[in-house]
Design a protein around this motif. Structure first.
Motif, PDB file in Angstrom:
ATOM      1  N   ASN A 323     -57.382  73.613 -13.656  1.00  0.00           N
ATOM      2  CA  ASN A 323     -56.810  72.564 -14.492  1.00  0.00           C
ATOM      3  C   ASN A 323     -56.128  73.184 -15.713  1.00  0.00           C
ATOM      4  OD1 ASN A 323     -57.791  70.341 -12.911  1.00  0.00           O
ATOM      5  ND2 ASN A 323     -59.838  70.748 -13.732  1.00  0.00           N
ATOM      6  N   ARG A 329     -63.049  71.646 -12.218  1.00  0.00           N
ATOM      7  CA  ARG A 329     -63.401  70.418 -11.529  1.00  0.00           C
ATOM      8  C   ARG A 329     -62.180  69.856 -10.793  1.00  0.00           C
ATOM      9  NH1 ARG A 329     -67.103  66.516 -12.486  1.00  0.00           N
ATOM     10  NH2 ARG A 329     -68.510  68.283 -12.353  1.00  0.00           N
ATOM     11  N   TRP A 331     -60.838  66.796  -9.789  1.00  0.00           N
ATOM     12  CA  TRP A 331     -61.052  65.376 -10.060  1.00  0.00           C
ATOM     13  C   TRP A 331     -60.621  64.506  -8.885  1.00  0.00           C
ATOM     14  CZ3 TRP A 331     -64.333  64.286 -13.645  1.00  0.00           C
ATOM     15  CH2 TRP A 331     -64.491  65.140 -14.731  1.00  0.00           C
ATOM     16  N   TYR A 334     -63.679  64.473  -6.755  1.00  0.00           N
ATOM     17  CA  TYR A 334     -64.759  63.784  -7.469  1.00  0.00           C
ATOM     18  C   TYR A 334     -64.612  62.269  -7.336  1.00  0.00           C
ATOM     19  CZ  TYR A 334     -67.731  62.507 -11.473  1.00  0.00           C
ATOM     20  OH  TYR A 334     -68.693  61.960 -12.295  1.00  0.00           O
ATOM     21  N   TYR A 335     -63.414  61.772  -7.638  1.00  0.00           N
ATOM     22  CA  TYR A 335     -63.216  60.320  -7.605  1.00  0.00           C
ATOM     23  C   TYR A 335     -63.147  59.792  -6.177  1.00  0.00           C
ATOM     24  CZ  TYR A 335     -62.440  60.490 -12.626  1.00  0.00           C
ATOM     25  OH  TYR A 335     -62.610  60.667 -13.975  1.00  0.00           O
ATOM     26  N   THR A 362     -72.784  69.337 -10.845  1.00  0.00           N
ATOM     27  CA  THR A 362     -72.412  67.929 -10.723  1.00  0.00           C
ATOM     28  C   THR A 362     -73.603  67.136 -10.203  1.00  0.00           C
ATOM     29  OG1 THR A 362     -70.132  68.559 -10.210  1.00  0.00           O
ATOM     30  CG2 THR A 362     -70.800  66.321  -9.632  1.00  0.00           C
TER      31      THR A 362
END
Length: 632
Positions: A323, A329, A331, A334-335, A362
């Motif tokens: 990032n 991470r 994302w 994750y989402y 996490t």
């Protein structure tokens, strides 16, 4: 037209969770003519032809493109049930490639790879009692003891071909029931072109692998499991997919299912491609796949494979893109995982969602509102690695590494864990569980029984890979069946008998699962006895008198007059001893009933003495106790 447009719009916004009902091949009546409609998403393709048995694989059937949505469609009366078909796709750069239907529900047997036109008949299920009981029960407070199976190498026919689910229904189900496991978990059953991948590199996300039989056969298998009070779990791979040119990879010539950035798209570790989990269409596709397996086959749970690969940008080998702030991470993943769990739990609250995840950065299990991913369980890979490292170790060094066997008590409630002794630990030169054990063959069996008691009595649900229940010595081979001939050997036969007894013991003892995910389920007696290398602890149920005392000896020295503290005064009887002769040990009689002595031992006011066999484990249960007596 409204339904058609609505289906596409929901697909393109990531909200069509039954997209297989629109895309793929479906029977249809148009202008009073019976035929089939074919639909495929390929926004950057120049032309797509439908080719198959019905038109001699020529270019006579061109699909029409909806320019607004990038969806191609054709209705034709030429095909019939059972015909083979593919798409010939002229990609963005003009290259022409034969592609499979991403939504196909049946394929011809590998190495061939054409899709088959098949309309799945509606099944009248007979597992209503199982489904009703599942809705009323709380699986967190129930025994969960999983038998992990690779469908095509459990047993094979005489010619070497694997059992289909038609044969497995008559063999695997009675075996699992007799052995006392509560669930079967299958490694991926979806269509895959290479058996060596064990099913973890998929091409057909809506199709049962043709190697394993038909959709209808698997439905009947699951139904029979439920009629025998056995649950069925499946592995599923939403993180990455097969790189084969005729499958999903660069379907329309562009990064359609995968990331646009080549570094993020390539999965070097597994030689595959990563799904772009930020794309709404990909989300619709994958969640539709999960719900299809749940609802078409009445599956009781899904284990999502390789979750870490979806959570971290630097999980793979080779170059990575982090990032902008330098964090790792992912994302998108994750989402997506939160969305996946939210959608499935809303539709099927009683479905078990399991994550195979190897990090601790996490929160995996727990509510999405709390910031977790929403899974019910996580494989405890840290426990597995430490435990097997300890049991492989020469006993001389175990007292210096006692923390390997006790450290898990420090974090055992951080997540809802499953303790896995899985397929990953018995391949690639890691040796079988039996072969990992230290010492000669007798000592290896002793330690294997000891290991299984440690797993069964440690907080967390359980998983054991096929063949390990009798101590198969050879590593697992994906292309051959298990070494069933081992059971002609008395020691292997006794080991299998012990696993059966232990499974039944686990199922019958509420203290081992009733409070599994709260600290009240366990009380450590002594985790500091590294010198003798003996571990002792208590597992508790809801009732005050419902508890078990577990003592594990990790050395080849019999511990006579061994002292431990107990919570109440009275009598305690031995209910399991791994060194009994019927299990392959040398003991012909159990320890006598132990009476308490009113002397303190750590936090306890009372203690007992017993004998702990060399490399053995014993379990004691209160027989006559005074629950009014207090500990310090």
């Amino acid at each position: 037209m409204t339904n058609r447009k609505g289906s596409i719009e929901r697909f393109e916004t990531g909200e069509n969770f039954y997209s297989q009902q629109f895309f793929g091949c479906h029977k249809m009546v148009q202008k009073e003519k019976n035929g089939y409609v074919f639909r495929v998403w390929a926004p950057k393709a120049q032309t797509i032809w439908l080719v198959g048995d019905f038109n001699e694989w020529n270019r006579s059937l061109s699909l029409k493109k909806d320019e607004q949505f990038g969806v191609w469609e054709i209705f034709t009366t030429k095909p019939k049930e059972g015909d083979f078909y593919k798409y010939l796709v002229k990609q963005e750069d003009g290259r022409e490639v034969y592609k499979i239907d991403p939504f196909a529900v049946r394929f011809e047997k590998r190495p061939k790879d054409a899709a088959i036109i098949h309309t799945l008949p509606e099944k009248k299920w007979k597992d209503g009692l199982w489904q009703g009981r599942k809705k009323r029960s709380n699986y967190f407070k129930r025994p969960l003891n999983i038998y992990e199976v690779h469908a095509s190498s459990w047993k094979c026919e005489e010619d070497g071909s694997p059992y289909t689910f038609h044969s497995l229904k008559d063999t695997l189900i009675p075996y699992v029931k007799e052995m006392g496991f509560s669930h079967i978990e299958f490694m991926p059953l979806m269509e895959h072109p290479l058996g060596m991948s064990w099913g973890y590199q998929l091409i057909g996300y809506f199709a049962l692998c043709s190697y394993y039989g038909t959709t209808e056969e698997f439905q009947e298998f699951v139904e029979e499991c439920h009629l025998n009070n056995i649950g069925v779990l499946i592995d599923w791979v939403p993180g990455h997919f097969c790189i084969n040119d005729d499958a999903l990879a660069y379907f329309d010539g562009t990064a359609q299912f995968e990331y646009t950035d080549e570094i993020r798209a390539k999965n070097i570790r597994w030689g595959s491609l990563n799904f772009d989990l930020s794309k709404p269409e990909v989300q619709s596709f994958l969640i539709s796949s999960a719900l299809y397996w749940i609802e078409t086959f009445h599956i009781d749970g899904i284990r999502v494979d390789a979750v870490s690969n979806m959570l971290y940008l630097d999980y793979d080998d080779g170059p990575t893109i982090l990032n902008p702030d330098g964090s790792n991470r992912n994302w998108d993943g994750y989402y997506f995982l939160q969305k996946l769990n939210a959608v499935i739990k809303q539709a099927h609250p009683d479905l078990i969602m399991i994550a195979e995840e190897s990090s601790s950065e996490t929160k995996i299990t727990g509510t999405i509102e709390s910031g977790a991913l929403g899974f019910d369980y996580k494989w405890n890979l840290g426990w597995m690695n430490d435990t097997l490292c300890f049991y492989e170790m020469d006993v001389v060094f175990r007292k210096y590494n006692f923390h390997l066997i006790t450290f898990s008590f420090m974090y055992m409630m951080n997540e809802n864990y499953i303790l896995p002794l899985s397929h990953d630990e018995v391949v690639h030169g890691k040796r079988s569980l039996m072969h990992k054990m230290w010492g000669d063959r007798y000592k290896q069996f002793s330690q294997l029984r000891n290991l299984y008691v440690y797993m069964m009595t440690h907080p967390g649900k359980k998983l054991l890979f096929m063949g390990s229940e009798w101590g198969q010595f050879l590593e697992w081979k994906y292309d051959e069946h298990l070494e069933w001939i081992d059971l002609d050997d008395e020691m292997n036969h006794n080991m299998q008998h012990f696993t059966q007894i232990l499974n039944t013991f686990y199922k019958n003892e509420r203290a081992l699962w009733e409070l599994d995910h709260i600290f009240e389920t366990i009380e450590i007696i002594d985790a500091d006895n590294s010198e003798e290398t003996v571990l002792s602890f208590i597992r508790k149920g809801k009732a005050k008198k419902d508890f078990l005392i577990i003592i594990l000896n990790f050395t080849p020295i019999e511990r006579k007059d061994f002292v431990i503290g107990v919570p109440f005064s009275g009598k305690y009887e031995e209910v399991l001893n791994t060194e009994m002769k019927e299990y392959g040990g040398t003991w012909t009689a159990s320890n006598p009933v132990s009476e308490t002595i009113a002397e303190p031992f750590k936090q306890f006011d009372h203690q007992i003495q017993t004998i702990v066999p060399a490399l053995g484990a014993i379990i004691l249960k209160p027989k006559e106790i005074n629950t009014r007596s207090k500990k310090k």
